[in-house]
Design a protein around this motif. Structure first.
Motif, mmCIF file in Angstrom:
data_model
loop_
_atom_site.group_PDB
_atom_site.id
_atom_site.type_symbol
_atom_site.label_atom_id
_atom_site.label_comp_id
_atom_site.label_asym_id
_atom_site.label_seq_id
_atom_site.Cartn_x
_atom_site.Cartn_y
_atom_site.Cartn_z
ATOM 1 N N CYS A 73 0.811 -1.228 0.000
ATOM 2 C CA CYS A 73 0.000 0.000 0.000
ATOM 3 C C CYS A 73 0.842 1.275 0.000
ATOM 4 C CB CYS A 73 -0.940 0.007 1.205
ATOM 5 S SG CYS A 73 -2.248 -1.221 1.089
ATOM 6 N N LYS A 121 2.475 4.585 -1.019
ATOM 7 C CA LYS A 121 1.904 5.603 -1.897
ATOM 8 C C LYS A 121 2.969 6.523 -2.484
ATOM 9 C CE LYS A 121 -2.383 6.306 0.808
ATOM 10 N NZ LYS A 121 -2.069 5.734 2.112
ATOM 11 N N ILE A 130 -2.548 9.866 -6.878
ATOM 12 C CA ILE A 130 -2.043 8.940 -5.871
ATOM 13 C C ILE A 130 -1.762 7.610 -6.563
ATOM 14 C CG2 ILE A 130 -2.524 7.741 -3.718
ATOM 15 C CD1 ILE A 130 -4.278 10.078 -2.924
ATOM 16 N N TYR A 136 -0.017 3.744 -6.431
ATOM 17 C CA TYR A 136 0.423 2.611 -5.621
ATOM 18 C C TYR A 136 1.352 1.780 -6.495
ATOM 19 C CZ TYR A 136 -3.547 4.049 -2.742
ATOM 20 O OH TYR A 136 -4.420 4.769 -1.970
ATOM 21 N N LYS A 144 -4.690 6.681 -8.940
ATOM 22 C CA LYS A 144 -5.915 7.492 -8.879
ATOM 23 C C LYS A 144 -5.530 8.933 -9.194
ATOM 24 C CE LYS A 144 -8.229 4.776 -5.277
ATOM 25 N NZ LYS A 144 -8.768 4.802 -3.887
ATOM 26 N N THR A 181 -6.232 14.172 5.703
ATOM 27 C CA THR A 181 -7.340 13.421 5.101
ATOM 28 C C THR A 181 -7.986 14.261 4.017
ATOM 29 O OG1 THR A 181 -7.739 12.279 7.191
ATOM 30 C CG2 THR A 181 -9.507 12.218 5.550
ATOM 31 N N LYS A 226 -12.696 8.830 0.780
ATOM 32 C CA LYS A 226 -11.632 9.715 1.268
ATOM 33 C C LYS A 226 -10.293 8.981 1.318
ATOM 34 C CE LYS A 226 -12.588 8.895 6.185
ATOM 35 N NZ LYS A 226 -13.023 9.535 7.455
ATOM 36 N N ILE A 227 -9.215 9.736 1.246
ATOM 37 C CA ILE A 227 -7.864 9.193 1.249
ATOM 38 C C ILE A 227 -7.074 9.851 2.377
ATOM 39 C CG2 ILE A 227 -5.682 9.068 -0.027
ATOM 40 C CD1 ILE A 227 -7.342 8.947 -2.593
ATOM 41 N N THR A 228 -6.321 9.048 3.115
ATOM 42 C CA THR A 228 -5.481 9.562 4.183
ATOM 43 C C THR A 228 -4.017 9.386 3.810
ATOM 44 O OG1 THR A 228 -7.144 9.038 5.870
ATOM 45 C CG2 THR A 228 -4.889 9.356 6.633
#
Length: 198
Positions: free
Chosen positions: A68, A70, A81, A83, A90, A125, A133-135
């Protein structure tokens, strides 16, 4: 990082903890399930599998953290973002960002009913109008401070990317990483020596 974009790569801290954490727990699992497994009593045999399963669970947790990892890219038009190990990206327009908030991000360990602080950083966040949502945490990526400063302003009409003069370096958590590396290397070396001795 240049004047047109901010790039936050996966941090060495997360990659190091993921890889050496995985090796450490796999080594412990191997130690629990060794070549003398026949010597276990029936009652101990079940307990051995519980211990092995537990260590493997933690090892897979470290593998998941590694997968995971990033890579975040921010420009005046979009937030991307990626991976890298999952071959997944994304890319979202800044107009699709609903809200950005920042808070604390802590990683703690416990020993003898006392809590030990391993890492104390920040997390941001990003909430979207239609996507989940993405953190993003300071543990996960480099250039976190500059990225966070800009992300907090993306919903404002006057937003313009500000890269600053240089990234802010933080070496928090690297002491624990060095400790885990030494512990893991020592454990793996002792297992190799033990196997060569047979």
């Amino acid at each position: 990082m240049n004047n047109n974009k901010i790039i936050a790569n996966p941090s060495f801290l997360q990659i190091g903890f993921s890889i050496f954490g995985m090796l450490f727990f796999l080594s412990l699992a191997y130690l629990a399930y060794n070549s003398e497994v026949e010597s276990y009593q029936k009652a101990d045999y079940g307990a051995m599998w519980v211990i092995v399963s537990l260590f493997c669970f933690f090892a897979f947790g470290c593998l998941y953290m590694l997968l995971c990892s990033k890579k975040v890219e921010l420009t005046n038009e979009f937030l991307s973002i990626e991976y890298p190990l999952l071959f997944k990206t994304k890319k979202v327009s800044l107009d699709d960002i609903k809200k950005v908030s920042e808070g604390n991000h802590q990683i703690n360990s416990s020993h003898d009913s006392s809590r030990i602080e391993v890492y104390n950083g920040r997390q941001i966040t990003v909430e979207f109008f239609e996507l989940k949502k993405i953190t993003i945490t300071s543990f996960e990526v480099s250039n976190y401070e500059i990225l966070a400063q800009n992300l907090k302003n993306v919903t404002k009409s006057y937003f313009k990317l500000h890269t600053g003069n240089k990234s802010i370096k933080s070496y928090q958590g690297y002491g624990w990483l060095i400790f885990i590396i030494i512990l893991t290397v020592g454990l793996v070396f002792s297992l190799i020596q033990k196997n060569l001795g047979h």
